[in-house]
Design a protein around this motif. Structure first.
Motif, short mmCIF file in Angstrom:
data_model
loop_
_atom_site.label_atom_id
_atom_site.label_comp_id
_atom_site.label_asym_id
_atom_site.label_seq_id
_atom_site.Cartn_x
_atom_site.Cartn_y
_atom_site.Cartn_z
N GLN A 27 38.52 -25.57 59.88
CA GLN A 27 39.41 -26.54 60.51
C GLN A 27 38.80 -27.94 60.51
OE1 GLN A 27 40.33 -25.56 64.57
NE2 GLN A 27 41.70 -27.28 64.88
N VAL A 28 37.50 -28.02 60.84
CA VAL A 28 36.82 -29.32 60.85
C VAL A 28 36.76 -29.90 59.45
CG1 VAL A 28 34.58 -30.43 61.20
CG2 VAL A 28 35.46 -28.85 62.92
N ALA A 29 36.42 -29.08 58.47
CA ALA A 29 36.35 -29.56 57.09
C ALA A 29 37.70 -30.06 56.61
CB ALA A 29 35.84 -28.45 56.17
N ALA A 30 38.77 -29.36 56.99
CA ALA A 30 40.11 -29.80 56.60
C ALA A 30 40.45 -31.14 57.23
CB ALA A 30 41.14 -28.74 57.01
N GLU A 31 40.03 -31.35 58.48
CA GLU A 31 40.29 -32.64 59.13
C GLU A 31 39.50 -33.76 58.46
OE1 GLU A 31 40.02 -34.83 63.52
OE2 GLU A 31 39.72 -32.66 63.35
N ILE A 32 38.24 -33.51 58.15
CA ILE A 32 37.42 -34.53 57.47
C ILE A 32 38.04 -34.90 56.13
CG2 ILE A 32 35.18 -34.94 56.38
CD1 ILE A 32 33.93 -33.28 58.62
N ALA A 33 38.60 -33.92 55.45
CA ALA A 33 39.19 -34.18 54.13
C ALA A 33 40.39 -35.12 54.19
CB ALA A 33 39.59 -32.86 53.47
N THR A 34 40.98 -35.28 55.37
CA THR A 34 42.13 -36.18 55.51
C THR A 34 41.72 -37.59 55.93
OG1 THR A 34 42.53 -35.70 57.86
CG2 THR A 34 43.54 -34.22 56.24
N LEU A 35 40.47 -37.78 56.31
CA LEU A 35 40.02 -39.07 56.83
C LEU A 35 39.73 -40.05 55.70
CD1 LEU A 35 37.65 -37.74 59.64
CD2 LEU A 35 39.93 -38.75 59.92
N LEU A 232 23.02 -32.49 51.71
CA LEU A 232 22.54 -31.17 52.09
C LEU A 232 23.64 -30.23 52.56
CD1 LEU A 232 19.98 -29.42 52.52
CD2 LEU A 232 19.91 -30.33 54.87
N LEU A 233 24.49 -30.71 53.46
CA LEU A 233 25.50 -29.84 54.09
C LEU A 233 26.74 -29.77 53.20
CD1 LEU A 233 25.19 -31.02 57.80
CD2 LEU A 233 24.09 -29.07 56.68
N MET A 234 26.91 -28.65 52.55
CA MET A 234 27.96 -28.54 51.55
C MET A 234 29.36 -28.62 52.15
SD MET A 234 26.48 -28.54 48.69
CE MET A 234 27.89 -28.12 47.69
N ASP A 235 29.55 -28.12 53.36
CA ASP A 235 30.87 -28.20 53.99
C ASP A 235 31.28 -29.66 54.19
OD1 ASP A 235 31.58 -25.39 54.44
OD2 ASP A 235 29.85 -25.37 55.78
N TYR A 236 30.32 -30.52 54.48
CA TYR A 236 30.61 -31.94 54.69
C TYR A 236 30.79 -32.67 53.36
CZ TYR A 236 30.09 -36.76 56.34
OH TYR A 236 30.29 -38.09 56.62
N GLU A 237 29.87 -32.49 52.42
CA GLU A 237 29.95 -33.22 51.15
C GLU A 237 31.23 -32.85 50.39
OE1 GLU A 237 27.92 -35.62 50.78
OE2 GLU A 237 26.50 -35.01 52.33
N ARG A 238 31.59 -31.57 50.44
CA ARG A 238 32.82 -31.17 49.74
C ARG A 238 34.05 -31.78 50.41
NH1 ARG A 238 36.78 -31.03 47.77
NH2 ARG A 238 37.88 -29.42 46.58
N ALA A 239 34.06 -31.81 51.73
CA ALA A 239 35.21 -32.37 52.44
C ALA A 239 35.34 -33.86 52.21
CB ALA A 239 35.09 -32.08 53.94
#
Length: 443
Positions: A27-35, A232-239
């Motif tokens: 859910q957090v990754a999906a929100e970051i992807a919209t920012l 480093l954090l793949m969930d963040y870099e991908r988003a």
């Protein structure tokens, strides 16, 4: 999903936190992807051009900033002090190199750190290791050390506010060449730093000549300043990865420049695969164990087209090992058809722990590794393209030595880093003057 960009999910992913609830993480990754993006594709392309110039020997790169940023430390005063230190160093390096200096901050995203152990022990207790504010808290309590994916979102917003200040300081007159040099005159006038007074005087005369010749100092009140961090954090870099509408290529908009660390550079690993697919200029940490064969295979994956400005090799070998470890790599890279940018990280190979438990580095070892880097390039006929420094604009006491003669007893007076020790403001400037002497000798 973007074709190929999520292939890393099928591979081994090292140095990632174990998020307690995957649904919340998604859910957090999906929100970051919209920012909105933090940086823009045009800026990233511009940096690639600048790094290509440095790789060709016509510019020098300065990367500097915190080992690990903290949310609480993202204050206007702290950000201004770090930018001020990098700008001061850049003026000295520009004069010494007689060429442009590309300025990059380890900031607006350096909120996560790899760890050598999954846990930290104190006395009879053991808790998950602190992995940076983007993952968990530093306080040594069970609740604090639980990884929280919502910290990824806080990391994004803290990065955005940091970038806002970075752009204001570097474009709004704070970076005026004359003002920055006036700060350096004060440093060189200190009796402890008088060996650098001559070089500071030369820079002063050059600026006065420019003024007399009618140089447009309005143009010298603004500087290009790029951001960088370890991806480093793949969930963040991908988003944070977006598709450039101009050409359909993926761009990681978390920073202009991202690098792969020594602990995550495995061939066949997730980090190498993911970063091979984005258009950003990328860095690769190169330790003393790297072999020419492994380096060639990594270059084949990360820079298959041998594009100028694409790949930066960041050496981190230790003062005692660089003389043996670096020359074979320099000798072999030319045969790979590659012309990467080489820069020196003299911090991470020189760590030690004092008997009182402080992680520190000796300033003389930092200087020694930089000099070994320059010597190896001089002998190989290649270009020493830059330095990569963990620093702060504050007067901390975390690294031993320098003109202030910080000793083991002094470390405790103002040791503030939550991870690795940083050069303080004075040590950073001293290093810049020493590197400028090396650059002047090559000019």
């Amino acid at each position: 999903m973007i074709a190929g960009l999520d292939h890393w999910r099928t591979m081994s992913v090292l140095q990632q936190p174990v998020w307690p609830d995957p649904a919340v993480t998604d859910q957090v990754a999906a929100e970051i992807a919209t920012l909105p993006p933090l940086v823009f594709a045009g800026e990233i392309d511009q940096l690639r051009t600048r790094l290509a110039t440095a790789a060709a020997g016509r510019a020098f790169v300065l990367q500097g900033g915190d080992c690990a940023e903290t949310f609480a430390g993202a204050t206007a005063d702290a950000i201004r002090a770090r930018i001020k230190t990098v700008l001061q160093m850049a003026v000295v390096l520009t004069y010494g190199a007689s060429m442009p200096v590309v300025k990059m901050g380890r900031m607006a995203g350096q909120f996560a750190k790899p760890r050598s152990s999954e846990t930290e022990s104190r006395g009879t207790t053991s808790l998950p290791a602190y992995r940076g504010d983007m993952v968990n808290g530093y306080d040594y309590t069970p609740a604090s050390r639980v990884p929280d994916p919502r910290r990824l979102l806080q990391g994004y917003h803290t990065s955005a506010s940091t970038l806002n200040l970075v752009r204001a300081f570097t474009q709004g007159g704070f970076a005026d060449l004359r003002q920055v040099h006036s700060w350096n005159r004060g440093f060189a006038a200190n009796p402890a730093n008088q060996r650098y007074e001559g070089l500071a005087g030369e820079i002063d005369r050059a600026i006065r000549f420019m003024e007399a010749a009618g140089a447009d100092f309005d143009e010298l009140t603004r500087v290009e300043f790029y951001t960088a961090h370890e991806g480093l954090l793949m969930d963040y870099e991908r988003a944070m990865t977006r598709i450039d509408s101009r050409n359909g290529t993926p761009v990681d908009t978390s920073a202009h420049f991202v690098w792969i660390g020594e602990r995550t550079r495995q061939l066949g690993g997730a980090h190498v695969d993911f970063f091979s697919r984005i258009r950003n200029p990328i860095g690769l940490k190169v330790g003393p164990g790297m072999t020419p064969d492994e380096l060639e295979r990594l270059i084949d994956v990360l820079d298959p087209q041998r594009e100028p400005g694409r790949l930066t090799l960041i050496t981190r070998m230790g003062a005692g090992r660089i003389a043996d470890a670096l020359p074979p790599l320099l000798a072999s890279v030319g045969s790979f058809g590659s012309t990467p940018l080489w820069i020196c990280d003299p911090m991470h190979g020189n760590g030690l722990t004092t008997p009182t438990g402080y992680k520190t580095r000796r300033f003389d070892d930092v200087v020694g590794e930089v000099r070994g880097f320059f010597t190896a390039h001089r002998d190989a006929g290649t270009h020493p393209g830059g330095i990569h420094i963990e620093l702060t604009g504050d007067d901390v006491t975390e690294c031993l030595g320098g003109s202030e003669h910080i000793d083991e007893a002094t470390l405790a007076t103002r040791y503030e880093s939550l991870c690795d020790p940083r050069l303080n403001h004075s040590q950073s400037l001293e290093l810049a003057f020493l590197v400028a002497e090396e650059l002047s000798a090559r000019a």
